[in-house]
Design a protein around this motif. Sequence first.
Motif, PDB file in Angstrom:
ATOM      1  N   TYR A   1      -4.198   4.610  -8.832  1.00  0.00           N
ATOM      2  CA  TYR A   1      -5.169   4.023  -7.901  1.00  0.00           C
ATOM      3  C   TYR A   1      -6.211   3.165  -8.616  1.00  0.00           C
ATOM      4  CZ  TYR A   1      -3.325   6.787  -4.028  1.00  0.00           C
ATOM      5  OH  TYR A   1      -2.521   7.310  -3.052  1.00  0.00           O
ATOM      6  N   LEU A   2      -6.643   3.585  -9.809  1.00  0.00           N
ATOM      7  CA  LEU A   2      -7.608   2.776 -10.553  1.00  0.00           C
ATOM      8  C   LEU A   2      -6.990   1.450 -10.987  1.00  0.00           C
ATOM      9  CD1 LEU A   2      -9.521   5.289 -12.853  1.00  0.00           C
ATOM     10  CD2 LEU A   2     -10.444   3.956 -10.957  1.00  0.00           C
ATOM     11  N   ALA A   3      -5.694   1.472 -11.310  1.00  0.00           N
ATOM     12  CA  ALA A   3      -5.022   0.236 -11.699  1.00  0.00           C
ATOM     13  C   ALA A   3      -4.863  -0.702 -10.512  1.00  0.00           C
ATOM     14  CB  ALA A   3      -3.652   0.549 -12.305  1.00  0.00           C
ATOM     15  N   ALA A   4      -4.555  -0.145  -9.351  1.00  0.00           N
ATOM     16  CA  ALA A   4      -4.293  -0.976  -8.176  1.00  0.00           C
ATOM     17  C   ALA A   4      -5.558  -1.394  -7.445  1.00  0.00           C
ATOM     18  CB  ALA A   4      -3.363  -0.236  -7.213  1.00  0.00           C
TER      19      ALA A   4
ATOM     20  N   ALA B   1      -1.646  11.417   0.840  1.00  0.00           N
ATOM     21  CA  ALA B   1      -2.341  10.163   0.645  1.00  0.00           C
ATOM     22  C   ALA B   1      -3.114   9.745   1.883  1.00  0.00           C
ATOM     23  CB  ALA B   1      -1.351   9.077   0.246  1.00  0.00           C
ATOM     24  N   ARG B   2      -2.472   9.900   3.035  1.00  0.00           N
ATOM     25  CA  ARG B   2      -3.143   9.471   4.272  1.00  0.00           C
ATOM     26  C   ARG B   2      -4.268  10.408   4.683  1.00  0.00           C
ATOM     27  NH1 ARG B   2       2.261   7.631   7.695  1.00  0.00           N
ATOM     28  NH2 ARG B   2       2.538   5.641   6.618  1.00  0.00           N
TER      29      ARG B   2
ATOM     30  N   VAL C   1       0.840  -1.203   0.000  1.00  0.00           N
ATOM     31  CA  VAL C   1       0.000   0.000   0.000  1.00  0.00           C
ATOM     32  C   VAL C   1       0.873   1.250   0.000  1.00  0.00           C
ATOM     33  CG1 VAL C   1      -1.659   1.342   1.365  1.00  0.00           C
ATOM     34  CG2 VAL C   1      -1.974  -1.129   1.074  1.00  0.00           C
ATOM     35  N   ALA C   2       1.939   1.233   0.812  1.00  0.00           N
ATOM     36  CA  ALA C   2       2.830   2.390   0.868  1.00  0.00           C
ATOM     37  C   ALA C   2       3.494   2.641  -0.485  1.00  0.00           C
ATOM     38  CB  ALA C   2       3.889   2.181   1.952  1.00  0.00           C
ATOM     39  N   GLN C   3       3.867   1.578  -1.199  1.00  0.00           N
ATOM     40  CA  GLN C   3       4.493   1.747  -2.510  1.00  0.00           C
ATOM     41  C   GLN C   3       3.496   2.277  -3.538  1.00  0.00           C
ATOM     42  OE1 GLN C   3       6.016  -2.268  -2.800  1.00  0.00           O
ATOM     43  NE2 GLN C   3       8.139  -1.568  -2.538  1.00  0.00           N
TER      44      GLN C   3
ATOM     45  N   ARG D   1     -10.879  -0.484   4.119  1.00  0.00           N
ATOM     46  CA  ARG D   1     -10.407  -0.720   5.493  1.00  0.00           C
ATOM     47  C   ARG D   1      -8.950  -1.188   5.494  1.00  0.00           C
ATOM     48  NH1 ARG D   1     -15.668  -2.881   5.767  1.00  0.00           N
ATOM     49  NH2 ARG D   1     -14.878  -4.994   5.408  1.00  0.00           N
ATOM     50  N   MET D   2      -8.605  -2.045   4.555  1.00  0.00           N
ATOM     51  CA  MET D   2      -7.243  -2.562   4.503  1.00  0.00           C
ATOM     52  C   MET D   2      -6.243  -1.461   4.202  1.00  0.00           C
ATOM     53  SD  MET D   2      -5.591  -5.433   1.942  1.00  0.00           S
ATOM     54  CE  MET D   2      -6.121  -6.820   2.921  1.00  0.00           C
ATOM     55  N   VAL D   3      -6.549  -0.629   3.202  1.00  0.00           N
ATOM     56  CA  VAL D   3      -5.623   0.431   2.821  1.00  0.00           C
ATOM     57  C   VAL D   3      -5.472   1.445   3.947  1.00  0.00           C
ATOM     58  CG1 VAL D   3      -5.253   2.350   1.227  1.00  0.00           C
ATOM     59  CG2 VAL D   3      -6.020   0.134   0.353  1.00  0.00           C
ATOM     60  N   LYS D   4      -6.595   1.840   4.554  1.00  0.00           N
ATOM     61  CA  LYS D   4      -6.521   2.815   5.650  1.00  0.00           C
ATOM     62  C   LYS D   4      -5.732   2.263   6.832  1.00  0.00           C
ATOM     63  CE  LYS D   4     -10.679   5.484   4.539  1.00  0.00           C
ATOM     64  NZ  LYS D   4     -12.077   5.806   4.913  1.00  0.00           N
TER      65      LYS D   4
END
Length: 390
Positions: free
Chosen positions: A197-200, A387-388, A178-180, A364-367
Amino acid sequence: MANTKGKRRTFGAVRKLPSGRYQARYPGPDGVMRPAPHTFATSRDADDWLAEKQTEIKKGEWIDPDASAVNFEAYALRWVTERKLAPTSEELYRRLLRLHVLPTFGESDLDQITAPRVRSWRSERLDATGAPTTVAKAYRLLKAIMETAVDDELIRRNPCRIRGAGKESAPERPVATVAQVDALADAMGPRWRLMVYLAAYGPARPEEQAALRRRDVDLENVGVWIRTAEPELTTGRRAPGDTKSAAGRRYLALPEFMRKDLTRHLKWFAEKEPDGLVFVGEKGAPFRRSTFGRKWRRARAKVGLPDDFRFYDLRHTGHTLTTRSGATLKDTMVRAGQSTERAALIYQHSDHERQKEVAAGLDRMVKAARAEPAPVSEENQSGTDLARGL
């Protein structure tokens, strides 16, 4: 002078030539007498050959030797034209023929392409290119063309019979953290941030993102509709058309944290008319693969990812993260726009509501990952904070 008396058989005829060798002739299903392509040392050898031809005719396996004298290059190019392929597939097939197949088989007739020649060709291509994936694609193409020649009754059997030669064994693709992903989005800059973000987290293919229009973006529910694709050919020409498969036409429910990215991108960068492109370059034209590729390579180097990490690998990252967030195989397939014939999946279903649940799991996972303390360099501090804060 040849012996014209000839030796009559119940099928065909054999005569002895002045050279001492024997010539065989036989009637085809059309009644036309045809000579053997070569002579024989003994009359018994000629009889055996005639018996084989008679058996072929009785079993319906006989191939007209005149019909098989069809030039491979002409047949292969016509084969590609008749398939009515998508522009990207046609471009790939013609490139494989030009670079890998025609230099060896282009001047041959179909019946001159034998199994031993195919084996030698494949071995030479593997040694010369060091690209087993490309050679596998070329082999599959040659096999498909020759299989059609069998169906057209131009040859009796497909000479491409190497077990496993058409299988690709690409190495497992890397997965970004996520950080990368955040760092890549920052490094690409505001205009291209959403594409990362749309790709990931879509995950959307590059050609699908290229075709996105303002009307395809659903700000209220945080998602996008994938309806078409616009791949870019090597000539630089866009080829608007259908998605890779019927499953590619889909709705992508996105994580809630992307709401601000979607809103900001439409306000700052997308074309203003209702049917305007979502992604355009700095000069207002549809983005080019070459220009985007240069930005991508610089961003990848800045983040410290390996040189073989492709933009397309963000899709693999998306598949992996989606699965880790609790999505089923069917959920992941729907998001990725992939189809399957596996019977076990036919009765599974993943509707829009389920996709929103999957997106919520990703959110939830990304946050949670962003909330974890991690060492950050000073030059990337502001981007990560941005980003955060989404």
